[in-house]
Design a protein around this motif. Structure first.
Motif, PDB file in Angstrom:
ATOM      1  N   VAL A  73       0.851  -1.196   0.000  1.00  0.00           N
ATOM      2  CA  VAL A  73       0.000   0.000   0.000  1.00  0.00           C
ATOM      3  C   VAL A  73       0.882   1.240   0.000  1.00  0.00           C
ATOM      4  N   THR A  74       0.603   2.144  -0.929  1.00  0.00           N
ATOM      5  CA  THR A  74       1.304   3.430  -0.872  1.00  0.00           C
ATOM      6  C   THR A  74       0.330   4.485  -0.359  1.00  0.00           C
ATOM      7  N   VAL A  75       0.853   5.370   0.465  1.00  0.00           N
ATOM      8  CA  VAL A  75       0.057   6.491   0.974  1.00  0.00           C
ATOM      9  C   VAL A  75       0.590   7.753   0.305  1.00  0.00           C
ATOM     10  N   LEU A  76      -0.314   8.387  -0.443  1.00  0.00           N
ATOM     11  CA  LEU A  76       0.047   9.545  -1.255  1.00  0.00           C
ATOM     12  C   LEU A  76      -0.636  10.769  -0.666  1.00  0.00           C
ATOM     13  N   GLY A  77       0.126  11.805  -0.437  1.00  0.00           N
ATOM     14  CA  GLY A  77      -0.502  13.015   0.102  1.00  0.00           C
ATOM     15  C   GLY A  77       0.461  14.176   0.005  1.00  0.00           C
ATOM     16  N   PRO A  78      -0.071  15.407   0.029  1.00  0.00           N
ATOM     17  CA  PRO A  78       0.805  16.568  -0.050  1.00  0.00           C
ATOM     18  C   PRO A  78       1.650  16.699   1.214  1.00  0.00           C
ATOM     19  N   SER A  79       2.693  17.459   1.106  1.00  0.00           N
ATOM     20  CA  SER A  79       3.587  17.688   2.232  1.00  0.00           C
ATOM     21  C   SER A  79       2.806  18.247   3.428  1.00  0.00           C
ATOM     22  N   GLY A  80       3.077  17.711   4.606  1.00  0.00           N
ATOM     23  CA  GLY A  80       2.456  18.231   5.826  1.00  0.00           C
ATOM     24  C   GLY A  80       1.068  17.689   6.114  1.00  0.00           C
ATOM     25  N   CYS A  81       0.615  16.676   5.346  1.00  0.00           N
ATOM     26  CA  CYS A  81      -0.764  16.194   5.544  1.00  0.00           C
ATOM     27  C   CYS A  81      -0.858  15.116   6.612  1.00  0.00           C
ATOM     28  N   GLY A  82       0.276  14.712   7.177  1.00  0.00           N
ATOM     29  CA  GLY A  82       0.225  13.744   8.271  1.00  0.00           C
ATOM     30  C   GLY A  82       0.678  12.340   7.896  1.00  0.00           C
ATOM     31  N   LYS A  83       1.290  12.185   6.724  1.00  0.00           N
ATOM     32  CA  LYS A  83       1.717  10.844   6.276  1.00  0.00           C
ATOM     33  C   LYS A  83       2.717  10.221   7.256  1.00  0.00           C
ATOM     34  N   SER A  84       3.755  10.997   7.591  1.00  0.00           N
ATOM     35  CA  SER A  84       4.785  10.456   8.495  1.00  0.00           C
ATOM     36  C   SER A  84       4.207  10.183   9.874  1.00  0.00           C
ATOM     37  N   THR A  85       3.275  11.036  10.279  1.00  0.00           N
ATOM     38  CA  THR A  85       2.646  10.828  11.592  1.00  0.00           C
ATOM     39  C   THR A  85       1.949   9.474  11.628  1.00  0.00           C
ATOM     40  N   VAL A  86       1.205   9.169  10.567  1.00  0.00           N
ATOM     41  CA  VAL A  86       0.508   7.876  10.501  1.00  0.00           C
ATOM     42  C   VAL A  86       1.535   6.742  10.571  1.00  0.00           C
ATOM     43  N   MET A  87       2.605   6.882   9.760  1.00  0.00           N
ATOM     44  CA  MET A  87       3.592   5.814   9.728  1.00  0.00           C
ATOM     45  C   MET A  87       4.285   5.636  11.077  1.00  0.00           C
ATOM     46  N   GLU A  88       4.552   6.737  11.740  1.00  0.00           N
ATOM     47  CA  GLU A  88       5.233   6.634  13.039  1.00  0.00           C
ATOM     48  C   GLU A  88       4.324   6.025  14.108  1.00  0.00           C
ATOM     49  N   CYS A  89       3.025   6.196  13.941  1.00  0.00           N
ATOM     50  CA  CYS A  89       2.090   5.527  14.869  1.00  0.00           C
ATOM     51  C   CYS A  89       2.081   4.020  14.594  1.00  0.00           C
TER      52      CYS A  89
END
Ligand code: ADP
Length: 297
Positions: A73-89
């Motif tokens: 699964v790839t998670v695509l989103g603009p910068s600052g939308c919380g992608k890394s936050t989700v991954m770190e959780c």
């Protein structure tokens, strides 16, 4: 068309069929609708609020995503939308403020070697050789598998560089060593946060092909974060498009391109169709993210 809207999918998944309500209630319902075996990830109504300078900052709000074992699964989103936050959780580095993240059906309780993480900046120890870096994780658990280490050096094209230090390698080779370091732990789940975005175009393409080879050979779940539409489609079984901050799932695109895949697939009509679809979905979010960054939203 195999594309589906996530809101529709979520509604379907949340509808409890009247004739399937079991004596154990929600737990039983969950087992009917979602697998929870090794390698599954289940993000349920997750929100994350940071304590920022100007007050609370809601980075992610009501994120729902279920990833099957061995799914890419790839998670695509603009910068600052919380992608890394989700991954770190999912990695266990951060706790959600609300909601939960389940891995293999269990709530995440801190980092674990069964969830391997790769970032844009590699985490190789600069004072250790590549060989020492790759062995470090298994060594800590007294679980070095010599055959596995040898195969990884071969698979990643690192033979002859075992005794080199990270700074002696090119950026692409450092990321290959990073992948070898991750795979030495034999993780069930690979969490990859824009791992190739610092590489030049040619090296990035080679790394994408290397990753596809590795994933197609092994049984691993991959959650891969990117803001590159082409990369998101090339690699994935499903592309999850996130909204601008606060991030949540906006859209899910099923990628029905044949496997095994290589980078030539980007020239096909179906690829271009999927790319158009993803571009349309993300365009409005990218604009909102830019307005947020400029302080206009
Ligand atoms: P992405 O990976 O999509 O670029 P992030 O998850 O890194 O997004 O960040 C989402 C939002 O949360 C951004 O506005 C970012 O500035 C903010 N943020 C991230 N980490 C922190 C933190 N530790 N404290 C405060 N704000 C943060």
């Amino acid at each position: 068309m195999s594309e589906r809207n996530t809101d529709d999918a979520r509604t379907d998944a949340n509808e409890r069929p009247a004739d399937r309500t079991g004596p154990d209630g929600d737990e039983q319902f969950r087992s009917w609708t979602e697998s929870s075996g090794t390698g599954t990830v289940n993000i349920k109504d997750m929100s994350k609020v940071y304590d920022a300078d100007g007050g609370d900052l809601t980075a992610v709000d009501g994120m729902d995503l279920h990833i099957e074992a061995e799914e890419f699964v790839t998670v695509l989103g603009p910068s600052g939308c919380g992608k890394s936050t989700v991954m770190e959780c999912v990695a266990g580095y951060l706790d959600p403020t609300e909601g939960e993240v389940l891995v293999n059906g269990e709530p995440v309780d801190g980092p674990d070697p069964s969830r391997g993480v790769v970032f844009q900046e590699n985490r190789l120890f600069p004072w250790k050789t590549i060989n020492e870096n790759v062995r470090f994780g298994p060594q800590m658990r007294d679980a070095v598998d010599e055959n596995r280490v040898e195969t990884l050096f071969d698979q990643m094209g690192l033979e002859g560089f075992e005794n080199s230090y990270p700074h002696e390698l090119s950026g692409g080779m450092q990321q290959r060593a990073e992948l070898a370091r991750l795979l030495a732990n034999d993780p069930d789940i690979m969490l990859m946060d824009e791992p190739f975005s610092g590489l030049d175009a040619m090296t990035k393409e080679l790394m994408q092909e290397k990753l596809l080879d590795v994933w197609e050979d092994d049984d691993r779940t991959v959650l891969f974060i990117t803001h590159d539409v082409e990369e998101a489609i090339l690699l994935a079984d499903r592309v999850v498009v996130m909204t601008a901050r606060p991030g949540r799932v906006k859209d899910v695109i099923d990628v029905d391109l044949d496997r095994p895949r290589d980078t030539d697939v980007v020239t096909t009509d179906r690829f271009k169709e999927l790319q158009r679809r993803a571009n349309e979905s993300i365009h409005e979010e990218a604009e909102r993210a830019m307005e947020q960054a400029e302080g206009r939203a």
